[in-house]
Design a protein around this motif. Structure first.
Motif, PDB file in Angstrom:
ATOM      1  N   SER A  11      10.999  63.079  20.685  1.00  0.00           N
ATOM      2  CA  SER A  11      10.400  64.182  19.923  1.00  0.00           C
ATOM      3  C   SER A  11      11.468  65.035  19.261  1.00  0.00           C
ATOM      4  O   SER A  11      11.330  65.423  18.090  1.00  0.00           O
ATOM      5  CB  SER A  11       9.541  65.061  20.836  1.00  0.00           C
ATOM      6  N   ALA A  12      12.533  65.328  19.989  1.00  0.00           N
ATOM      7  CA  ALA A  12      13.608  66.159  19.439  1.00  0.00           C
ATOM      8  C   ALA A  12      14.300  65.460  18.273  1.00  0.00           C
ATOM      9  O   ALA A  12      14.498  66.060  17.207  1.00  0.00           O
ATOM     10  CB  ALA A  12      14.618  66.510  20.534  1.00  0.00           C
ATOM     11  N   VAL A  13      14.652  64.202  18.450  1.00  0.00           N
ATOM     12  CA  VAL A  13      15.346  63.475  17.377  1.00  0.00           C
ATOM     13  C   VAL A  13      14.451  63.338  16.154  1.00  0.00           C
ATOM     14  O   VAL A  13      14.895  63.563  15.020  1.00  0.00           O
ATOM     15  CB  VAL A  13      15.842  62.091  17.867  1.00  0.00           C
ATOM     16  N   SER A  14      13.185  62.999  16.358  1.00  0.00           N
ATOM     17  CA  SER A  14      12.291  62.848  15.204  1.00  0.00           C
ATOM     18  C   SER A  14      12.077  64.188  14.503  1.00  0.00           C
ATOM     19  O   SER A  14      11.997  64.237  13.270  1.00  0.00           O
ATOM     20  CB  SER A  14      10.962  62.215  15.605  1.00  0.00           C
ATOM     21  N   ALA A  15      12.017  65.285  15.245  1.00  0.00           N
ATOM     22  CA  ALA A  15      11.885  66.611  14.623  1.00  0.00           C
ATOM     23  C   ALA A  15      13.148  66.964  13.836  1.00  0.00           C
ATOM     24  O   ALA A  15      13.062  67.493  12.720  1.00  0.00           O
ATOM     25  CB  ALA A  15      11.606  67.672  15.685  1.00  0.00           C
ATOM     26  N   PHE A  16      14.318  66.660  14.398  1.00  0.00           N
ATOM     27  CA  PHE A  16      15.569  66.926  13.686  1.00  0.00           C
ATOM     28  C   PHE A  16      15.649  66.102  12.408  1.00  0.00           C
ATOM     29  O   PHE A  16      16.102  66.594  11.376  1.00  0.00           O
ATOM     30  CB  PHE A  16      16.781  66.636  14.585  1.00  0.00           C
ATOM     31  N   ILE A  17      15.208  64.857  12.457  1.00  0.00           N
ATOM     32  CA  ILE A  17      15.194  64.022  11.253  1.00  0.00           C
ATOM     33  C   ILE A  17      14.190  64.585  10.250  1.00  0.00           C
ATOM     34  O   ILE A  17      14.479  64.708   9.055  1.00  0.00           O
ATOM     35  CB  ILE A  17      14.847  62.556  11.594  1.00  0.00           C
ATOM     36  N   LEU A  18      13.021  64.944  10.746  1.00  0.00           N
ATOM     37  CA  LEU A  18      11.950  65.454   9.895  1.00  0.00           C
ATOM     38  C   LEU A  18      12.371  66.705   9.137  1.00  0.00           C
ATOM     39  O   LEU A  18      12.118  66.846   7.945  1.00  0.00           O
ATOM     40  CB  LEU A  18      10.717  65.733  10.751  1.00  0.00           C
ATOM     41  N   PHE A  19      13.046  67.617   9.830  1.00  0.00           N
ATOM     42  CA  PHE A  19      13.466  68.869   9.207  1.00  0.00           C
ATOM     43  C   PHE A  19      14.897  68.818   8.667  1.00  0.00           C
ATOM     44  O   PHE A  19      15.460  69.842   8.302  1.00  0.00           O
ATOM     45  CB  PHE A  19      13.299  70.035  10.187  1.00  0.00           C
ATOM     46  N   ASP A  20      15.467  67.611   8.658  1.00  0.00           N
ATOM     47  CA  ASP A  20      16.797  67.377   8.083  1.00  0.00           C
ATOM     48  C   ASP A  20      17.848  68.307   8.696  1.00  0.00           C
ATOM     49  O   ASP A  20      18.627  68.949   8.002  1.00  0.00           O
ATOM     50  CB  ASP A  20      16.745  67.546   6.564  1.00  0.00           C
ATOM     51  N   LEU A  21      17.875  68.362  10.028  1.00  0.00           N
ATOM     52  CA  LEU A  21      18.784  69.255  10.742  1.00  0.00           C
ATOM     53  C   LEU A  21      20.090  68.593  11.160  1.00  0.00           C
ATOM     54  O   LEU A  21      20.987  69.263  11.662  1.00  0.00           O
ATOM     55  CB  LEU A  21      18.083  69.840  11.974  1.00  0.00           C
ATOM     56  N   ILE A  34       6.413  58.786   8.895  1.00  0.00           N
ATOM     57  CA  ILE A  34       6.734  58.037  10.105  1.00  0.00           C
ATOM     58  C   ILE A  34       7.299  58.977  11.176  1.00  0.00           C
ATOM     59  O   ILE A  34       6.971  58.865  12.355  1.00  0.00           O
ATOM     60  CB  ILE A  34       7.693  56.846   9.834  1.00  0.00           C
ATOM     61  N   ASN A  35       8.120  59.934  10.780  1.00  0.00           N
ATOM     62  CA  ASN A  35       8.692  60.855  11.761  1.00  0.00           C
ATOM     63  C   ASN A  35       7.669  61.846  12.298  1.00  0.00           C
ATOM     64  O   ASN A  35       7.744  62.236  13.460  1.00  0.00           O
ATOM     65  CB  ASN A  35       9.913  61.563  11.181  1.00  0.00           C
ATOM     66  N   ILE A  36       6.709  62.225  11.475  1.00  0.00           N
ATOM     67  CA  ILE A  36       5.623  63.074  11.969  1.00  0.00           C
ATOM     68  C   ILE A  36       4.814  62.300  13.009  1.00  0.00           C
ATOM     69  O   ILE A  36       4.492  62.821  14.073  1.00  0.00           O
ATOM     70  CB  ILE A  36       4.712  63.548  10.812  1.00  0.00           C
ATOM     71  N   PHE A  37       4.511  61.041  12.694  1.00  0.00           N
ATOM     72  CA  PHE A  37       3.735  60.206  13.610  1.00  0.00           C
ATOM     73  C   PHE A  37       4.484  59.997  14.929  1.00  0.00           C
ATOM     74  O   PHE A  37       3.901  60.142  16.010  1.00  0.00           O
ATOM     75  CB  PHE A  37       3.406  58.867  12.940  1.00  0.00           C
ATOM     76  N   ILE A  38       5.766  59.698  14.857  1.00  0.00           N
ATOM     77  CA  ILE A  38       6.563  59.505  16.073  1.00  0.00           C
ATOM     78  C   ILE A  38       6.662  60.806  16.863  1.00  0.00           C
ATOM     79  O   ILE A  38       6.573  60.811  18.091  1.00  0.00           O
ATOM     80  CB  ILE A  38       7.949  58.919  15.740  1.00  0.00           C
TER      81      ILE A  38
END
Length: 181
Positions: free
Chosen positions: A107-117, A44-48
């Motif tokens: 995009s920034a928030v979803s990338a941070f969630i995706l990479f667990d930052l 879902i985070n990749i898609f977002i």
């Protein structure tokens, strides 16, 4: 005969998976479920994230057109009427700039969630903020859609594309929430 054989084979495969899970310890089953949830969260985070990048491209094009004082290439009639209307700004800021900032944030928030930052201490807050932002963006986009339809009585292709992008984000997080429940 072949479709029946496929159904039977598929049913046996599902039973084999269930039987395999029964033989495992509770800890192994928990790990299996956790891994599946993480994979779903990543999807879902990749898609977002991808939709956010698409939105950045859409609004970036609009900003560049505005900066060059050239109307954007629009496959439908009405873009100029919408873009020159008084509804093209919110609190004195062009909607394309607000959209660009929105998509950049998403995009920034979803990338941070995706990479667990995000730090673990903040828990699920980043996801909640992402969902609320998408919900707000969808509502604002719906308002602008209504403005084009009923007030300006013209359609802007790029505005509609942006609305579709945001609504697709909303549908995806709703679907994700329903499937997780």
């Amino acid at each position: 005969d072949k479709p029946q054989a496929r159904k039977e084979s598929s049913r046996k495969a599902r039973l084999d998976v269930r039987e395999g899970q029964k033989g495992k310890s509770q800890k192994e089953n928990h790990c299996f479920l956790l891994e599946r949830e993480i994979r779903q969260k990543m999807n879902i985070n990749i898609f977002i994230f991808i939709l956010g990048i698409a939105g950045i491209c859409e609004t970036g094009y609009m900003i560049l057109s505005h900066m060059k004082s050239k109307p954007p290439v629009c496959p439908i009639e009405g873009c100029e009427k919408v873009l020159e209307s008084r509804y093209n700004k919110t609190f004195g800021i062009h909607n394309d700039i607000l959209g660009f900032l929105f998509y950049l944030f998403i995009s920034a928030v979803s990338a941070f969630i995706l990479f667990d930052l995000f730090p673990a201490e903040i828990g699920k807050w980043p996801e909640t903020i992402l969902w609320l932002s998408i919900l707000f963006g969808s509502a604002f986009s719906l308002f602008l859609f209504f403005v084009q339809w009923k007030i300006v009585k013209a359609w802007c292709f790029w505005c509609l594309m942006s609305a579709f992008t945001i609504w697709l984000m909303l549908v995806s997080i709703i679907a994700d929430f329903l499937f997780r429940s």
